[in-house]
Design an enzyme around this catalytic site. Structure first.
Site, PDB file in Angstrom:
ATOM      1  N   TRP A 134     -10.257  -0.294   1.676  1.00 30.31           N
ATOM      2  CA  TRP A 134     -11.592   0.174   2.457  1.00 30.31           C
ATOM      3  C   TRP A 134     -10.375  -0.290   4.288  1.00 30.31           C
ATOM      4  O   TRP A 134     -10.699  -0.059   5.119  1.00 30.31           O
ATOM      5  CB  TRP A 134     -12.723   0.656   2.380  1.00 30.31           C
ATOM      6  CG  TRP A 134     -13.182   1.835   1.644  1.00 30.31           C
ATOM      7  CD1 TRP A 134     -12.504   2.518   1.182  1.00 30.31           C
ATOM      8  CD2 TRP A 134     -14.748   1.669   2.032  1.00 30.31           C
ATOM      9  NE1 TRP A 134     -12.942   3.256   0.062  1.00 30.31           N
ATOM     10  CE2 TRP A 134     -14.454   3.158   0.561  1.00 30.31           C
ATOM     11  CE3 TRP A 134     -15.374   1.977   2.311  1.00 30.31           C
ATOM     12  CZ2 TRP A 134     -15.166   4.113   0.261  1.00 30.31           C
ATOM     13  CZ3 TRP A 134     -16.471   2.329   1.610  1.00 30.31           C
ATOM     14  CH2 TRP A 134     -16.378   3.609   1.090  1.00 30.31           C
ATOM     15  N   HIS A 167      -4.797 -11.039   1.433  1.00 28.00           N
ATOM     16  CA  HIS A 167      -3.771  -9.679   1.729  1.00 28.00           C
ATOM     17  C   HIS A 167      -2.931 -10.226   2.687  1.00 28.00           C
ATOM     18  O   HIS A 167      -3.096 -10.887   4.052  1.00 28.00           O
ATOM     19  CB  HIS A 167      -4.971  -8.814   2.385  1.00 28.00           C
ATOM     20  CG  HIS A 167      -3.972  -7.804   2.166  1.00 28.00           C
ATOM     21  ND1 HIS A 167      -3.469  -6.939   3.065  1.00 28.00           N
ATOM     22  CD2 HIS A 167      -3.959  -6.723   1.196  1.00 28.00           C
ATOM     23  CE1 HIS A 167      -3.407  -5.948   2.923  1.00 28.00           C
ATOM     24  NE2 HIS A 167      -3.776  -5.046   1.846  1.00 28.00           N
ATOM     25  N   GLU A 193       2.597  -6.544  -3.720  1.00 31.70           N
ATOM     26  CA  GLU A 193       1.680  -5.782  -2.865  1.00 31.70           C
ATOM     27  C   GLU A 193       3.253  -6.082  -1.402  1.00 31.70           C
ATOM     28  O   GLU A 193       3.226  -7.156  -0.806  1.00 31.70           O
ATOM     29  CB  GLU A 193       0.733  -6.095  -1.742  1.00 31.70           C
ATOM     30  CG  GLU A 193       0.278  -7.399  -1.758  1.00 31.70           C
ATOM     31  CD  GLU A 193      -0.482  -7.326   0.048  1.00 31.70           C
ATOM     32  OE1 GLU A 193      -1.887  -6.561   0.441  1.00 31.70           O
ATOM     33  OE2 GLU A 193      -1.193  -8.410   0.602  1.00 31.70           O
ATOM     34  N   GLY A 196       1.092   0.996   3.674  1.00 31.80           N
ATOM     35  CA  GLY A 196       0.721   2.003   4.702  1.00 31.80           C
ATOM     36  C   GLY A 196       2.415   3.068   5.708  1.00 31.80           C
ATOM     37  O   GLY A 196       1.418   3.041   6.756  1.00 31.80           O
TER      38      GLY A 196
END
Length: 241
Positions: A10, A96, A165, A171
């Site tokens: 989130w 991340h 990733e 995004g």
């Protein structure tokens, strides 16, 4: 047999009230989800305590988005492993690309966080991946191998999830071709001591591409950003065909 892990990240979205509204629609949609699929929500720190109560007894596990390497101390703005496990957190995202890009995370600090997560009973999700410039320069393979070599020093590979990733796909709406994601994830697996480590794909995962992604033999799940914020969307991803 490798575990399937479907994780929603989130990021910095959803208040406590918004998280409760999400669950009202999301949890009923999981009634027929196969039990062997590990479903988790990695939510802002302010949502963890209330979601720990709301998710109790459900299929969904709770994840955090960061963990510090110290048990406690003068580290303003950080959170420790014992603080997370005390309220029922099971997983934590480490390394991340947004942490690396915006908050100075390095392979060295990622490694410290990974070790701390495992020390305090959490399963870390290690994120690795390349930028568009690095991919265009042919550095994808060497960069990822370097990240793994540095990040996984003294890390127990029996309690670990890895997420590939590609940073250029996060995004942006640009999804890495599924066959290419499968190839890179195969490369990641070849670098591991434990070939059963679940390896996810992350980067513009959506309901309209999840079935193709999960049909790839090397991919063991997904780390979902924007599409995990809408209950019906994330439920469709969790219930991929």
């Amino acid at each position: 047999m490798r575990k399937i892990v479907i994780a929603g990240n989130w990021k910095m979205f959803k208040t406590q009230a918004e998280s409760q509204e999400f669950l009202k629609e999301f949890l009923p949609a999981l009634e027929e989800t196969p039990q062997e699929r590990e479903v988790l929500l990695c939510v802002p720190f302010t949502d963890l305590a209330i979601l720990s109560q709301s998710l109790h007894g459900s299929l969904v596990q709770l994840g955090a988005q960061n963990v510090h390497w110290a048990e406690n101390g003068a580290y303003t703005g950080e959170i420790s492993g014992p603080m997370l496990t005390e309220i029922g957190v099971r997983y934590v995202i480490v390394g991340h690309s947004e942490r690396r890009q915006f908050f100075g995370e390095t392979d060295e600090t990622v490694n410290l966080r990974l070790q701390a997560a495992q020390k305090y009973g959490l399963t870390p999700i290690l994120c690795v991946g390349e930028t568009k410039q690095q991919r265009d320069s042919g550095e994808t393979e060497s960069l990822i191998v370097s990240q793994l070599d540095k990040d996984l020093i003294n890390v127990d590979q029996t309690n670990l999830v890895i997420a590939y990733e590609p940073i250029w796909a996060i995004g942006t709406g640009d999804t890495c071709e599924t066959t290419e994601a499968n190839r890179v994830i195969g490369l990641i697996r070849s670098q591991l001591k434990n070939s059963d480590v679940p390896i996810q794909y992350g980067g513009s995962v959506k309901p309209n591409n999840i079935d193709e992604i999960m049909a790839q033999p090397e991919i063991d799940g997904v780390l979902v950003g924007g599409a995990s914020l809408e209950a019906a969307s994330f439920a469709r991803i969790v219930n991929y065909l």
